[in-house]
Design a protein around this motif. Structure first.
Motif, PDB file in Angstrom:
ATOM      1  N   GLU A  63     -23.133 -48.930  15.207  1.00  0.00           N
ATOM      2  CA  GLU A  63     -22.658 -49.219  16.555  1.00  0.00           C
ATOM      3  C   GLU A  63     -21.912 -50.554  16.590  1.00  0.00           C
ATOM      4  O   GLU A  63     -21.288 -50.879  17.595  1.00  0.00           O
ATOM      5  CB  GLU A  63     -23.831 -49.217  17.519  1.00  0.00           C
ATOM      6  CG  GLU A  63     -24.406 -47.803  17.659  1.00  0.00           C
ATOM      7  CD  GLU A  63     -25.764 -47.776  18.300  1.00  0.00           C
ATOM      8  OE1 GLU A  63     -25.830 -47.825  19.545  1.00  0.00           O
ATOM      9  OE2 GLU A  63     -26.768 -47.703  17.561  1.00  0.00           O
ATOM     10  N   LYS A  84      -9.623 -49.343  12.149  1.00  0.00           N
ATOM     11  CA  LYS A  84      -8.962 -49.325  13.456  1.00  0.00           C
ATOM     12  C   LYS A  84      -7.795 -48.337  13.521  1.00  0.00           C
ATOM     13  O   LYS A  84      -7.344 -48.000  14.607  1.00  0.00           O
ATOM     14  CB  LYS A  84      -8.506 -50.738  13.834  1.00  0.00           C
ATOM     15  CG  LYS A  84      -9.679 -51.671  14.124  1.00  0.00           C
ATOM     16  CD  LYS A  84     -10.577 -51.129  15.228  1.00  0.00           C
ATOM     17  CE  LYS A  84     -11.695 -52.063  15.597  1.00  0.00           C
ATOM     18  NZ  LYS A  84     -12.515 -51.576  16.697  1.00  0.00           N
ATOM     19  N   THR A  88     -11.487 -41.457  14.263  1.00  0.00           N
ATOM     20  CA  THR A  88     -12.928 -41.201  14.262  1.00  0.00           C
ATOM     21  C   THR A  88     -13.750 -42.490  14.173  1.00  0.00           C
ATOM     22  O   THR A  88     -14.925 -42.496  14.520  1.00  0.00           O
ATOM     23  CB  THR A  88     -13.346 -40.262  13.105  1.00  0.00           C
ATOM     24  OG1 THR A  88     -13.030 -40.886  11.867  1.00  0.00           O
ATOM     25  CG2 THR A  88     -12.647 -38.917  13.209  1.00  0.00           C
ATOM     26  N   SER A  90     -12.239 -45.782  15.099  1.00  0.00           N
ATOM     27  CA  SER A  90     -11.593 -46.887  15.809  1.00  0.00           C
ATOM     28  C   SER A  90     -12.376 -47.438  16.993  1.00  0.00           C
ATOM     29  O   SER A  90     -12.167 -48.585  17.377  1.00  0.00           O
ATOM     30  CB  SER A  90     -10.193 -46.486  16.256  1.00  0.00           C
ATOM     31  OG  SER A  90     -10.265 -45.430  17.191  1.00  0.00           O
ATOM     32  N   GLN A  91     -13.292 -46.655  17.567  1.00  0.00           N
ATOM     33  CA  GLN A  91     -14.058 -47.166  18.707  1.00  0.00           C
ATOM     34  C   GLN A  91     -15.236 -48.037  18.293  1.00  0.00           C
ATOM     35  O   GLN A  91     -15.837 -48.692  19.137  1.00  0.00           O
ATOM     36  CB  GLN A  91     -14.559 -46.013  19.579  1.00  0.00           C
ATOM     37  CG  GLN A  91     -13.456 -45.367  20.370  1.00  0.00           C
ATOM     38  CD  GLN A  91     -13.997 -44.444  21.449  1.00  0.00           C
ATOM     39  OE1 GLN A  91     -15.201 -44.238  21.569  1.00  0.00           O
ATOM     40  NE2 GLN A  91     -13.108 -43.897  22.244  1.00  0.00           N
ATOM     41  N   PRO A  93     -16.946 -51.205  17.375  1.00  0.00           N
ATOM     42  CA  PRO A  93     -16.578 -52.619  17.435  1.00  0.00           C
ATOM     43  C   PRO A  93     -16.704 -53.266  16.049  1.00  0.00           C
ATOM     44  O   PRO A  93     -17.698 -53.065  15.353  1.00  0.00           O
ATOM     45  CB  PRO A  93     -17.572 -53.235  18.406  1.00  0.00           C
ATOM     46  CG  PRO A  93     -18.181 -52.096  19.143  1.00  0.00           C
ATOM     47  CD  PRO A  93     -18.104 -50.912  18.231  1.00  0.00           C
ATOM     48  N   HIS A 113      -6.621 -55.371  15.373  1.00  0.00           N
ATOM     49  CA  HIS A 113      -7.523 -54.947  16.451  1.00  0.00           C
ATOM     50  C   HIS A 113      -8.994 -55.273  16.232  1.00  0.00           C
ATOM     51  O   HIS A 113      -9.866 -54.507  16.647  1.00  0.00           O
ATOM     52  CB  HIS A 113      -7.344 -53.455  16.748  1.00  0.00           C
ATOM     53  CG  HIS A 113      -5.915 -53.081  16.969  1.00  0.00           C
ATOM     54  ND1 HIS A 113      -5.233 -53.437  18.110  1.00  0.00           N
ATOM     55  CD2 HIS A 113      -5.027 -52.430  16.180  1.00  0.00           C
ATOM     56  CE1 HIS A 113      -3.989 -53.004  18.017  1.00  0.00           C
ATOM     57  NE2 HIS A 113      -3.833 -52.395  16.853  1.00  0.00           N
ATOM     58  N   ASN A 115     -12.436 -56.876  17.235  1.00  0.00           N
ATOM     59  CA  ASN A 115     -12.981 -57.094  18.572  1.00  0.00           C
ATOM     60  C   ASN A 115     -13.327 -58.558  18.809  1.00  0.00           C
ATOM     61  O   ASN A 115     -13.381 -58.992  19.956  1.00  0.00           O
ATOM     62  CB  ASN A 115     -14.210 -56.213  18.788  1.00  0.00           C
ATOM     63  CG  ASN A 115     -13.821 -54.745  18.774  1.00  0.00           C
ATOM     64  OD1 ASN A 115     -13.749 -54.129  17.715  1.00  0.00           O
ATOM     65  ND2 ASN A 115     -13.534 -54.191  19.928  1.00  0.00           N
ATOM     66  N   LEU A 144     -20.549 -50.529  25.786  1.00  0.00           N
ATOM     67  CA  LEU A 144     -19.915 -49.853  24.653  1.00  0.00           C
ATOM     68  C   LEU A 144     -19.758 -48.374  24.948  1.00  0.00           C
ATOM     69  O   LEU A 144     -20.534 -47.805  25.714  1.00  0.00           O
ATOM     70  CB  LEU A 144     -20.767 -50.044  23.395  1.00  0.00           C
ATOM     71  CG  LEU A 144     -20.924 -51.476  22.903  1.00  0.00           C
ATOM     72  CD1 LEU A 144     -21.923 -51.530  21.764  1.00  0.00           C
ATOM     73  CD2 LEU A 144     -19.580 -52.029  22.468  1.00  0.00           C
ATOM     74  N   PRO A 145     -18.759 -47.732  24.321  1.00  0.00           N
ATOM     75  CA  PRO A 145     -18.626 -46.293  24.511  1.00  0.00           C
ATOM     76  C   PRO A 145     -19.819 -45.568  23.890  1.00  0.00           C
ATOM     77  O   PRO A 145     -20.441 -46.080  22.957  1.00  0.00           O
ATOM     78  CB  PRO A 145     -17.324 -45.943  23.758  1.00  0.00           C
ATOM     79  CG  PRO A 145     -17.114 -47.043  22.803  1.00  0.00           C
ATOM     80  CD  PRO A 145     -17.761 -48.265  23.397  1.00  0.00           C
ATOM     81  N   THR A 147     -22.053 -43.151  21.596  1.00  0.00           N
ATOM     82  CA  THR A 147     -21.901 -42.715  20.212  1.00  0.00           C
ATOM     83  C   THR A 147     -22.256 -41.238  20.145  1.00  0.00           C
ATOM     84  O   THR A 147     -23.049 -40.738  20.932  1.00  0.00           O
ATOM     85  CB  THR A 147     -22.827 -43.507  19.267  1.00  0.00           C
ATOM     86  OG1 THR A 147     -24.157 -43.412  19.752  1.00  0.00           O
ATOM     87  CG2 THR A 147     -22.415 -44.964  19.193  1.00  0.00           C
TER      88      THR A 147
END
Length: 149
Positions: A63, A84, A88, A90-91, A93, A113, A115, A144-145, A147
């Motif tokens: 994560e 980045k 699959t 890139s999200q 951090p 990119h 964080n 955070l988005p 998982t």
């Protein structure tokens, strides 16, 4: 989101310096967040871990990635660029945690990119405090988005 009583946070530490690995482990162990710190010591192993290849076929997607820049085999900037640029991954951090204060490294990291870019303090106590602050920021304050479990 408070992770004290929930599932552990999976963190991938990409660091080739055993002393920094130990300090990071100690800081997370003493922290407030329930976490699982996975460690690899070069950029190639980091990519294998993230893509769940070879020895890391059963690796849990992290994560958060803590990434040193000065790594053997594949350097940290190459790892960052790969992560980045992959839809699959890139999200996830990625926080650069390095001894480099070179402006070029900072600029290249943000161009790719990252964080956040953090410079490792020299003092072990300051290093532990930095890791604790990082943990609190990413897992108590930041949204955070979700998982894919």
């Amino acid at each position: 989101m408070n992770h004290q009583d929930s599932d552990p946070i999976d963190i991938l530490l990409v660091e080739d310096n055993p002393g920094d690995v130990r300090l990071t482990q100690e800081a997370f162990k003493e922290g407030k967040i329930n976490n699982e710190l996975h460690v690899v010591n070069d950029g190639e192993a980091a990519l294998d871990y993230l893509y769940q290849r070879g020895d890391y076929a059963d690796a849990v997607p992290p994560e958060l990635v803590l990434l040193d820049l000065n790594l053997p085999r594949v350097d940290g900037l190459e790892v960052l660029e790969e992560v980045k640029s992959d839809p699959t991954l890139s999200q996830i951090p990625v926080v650069i945690l390095t001894s480099s204060e070179a402006e070029e490294d900072i600029v290249k990291s943000y161009e790719n990119h990252t964080n956040a870019y953090l410079t490792k303090p020299v003092s072990p106590d300051d290093f532990v405090e930095l890791v604790r602050t990082l943990e609190e920021f990413w897992f108590e304050l930041v949204k955070l988005p979700p998982t894919d479990d």
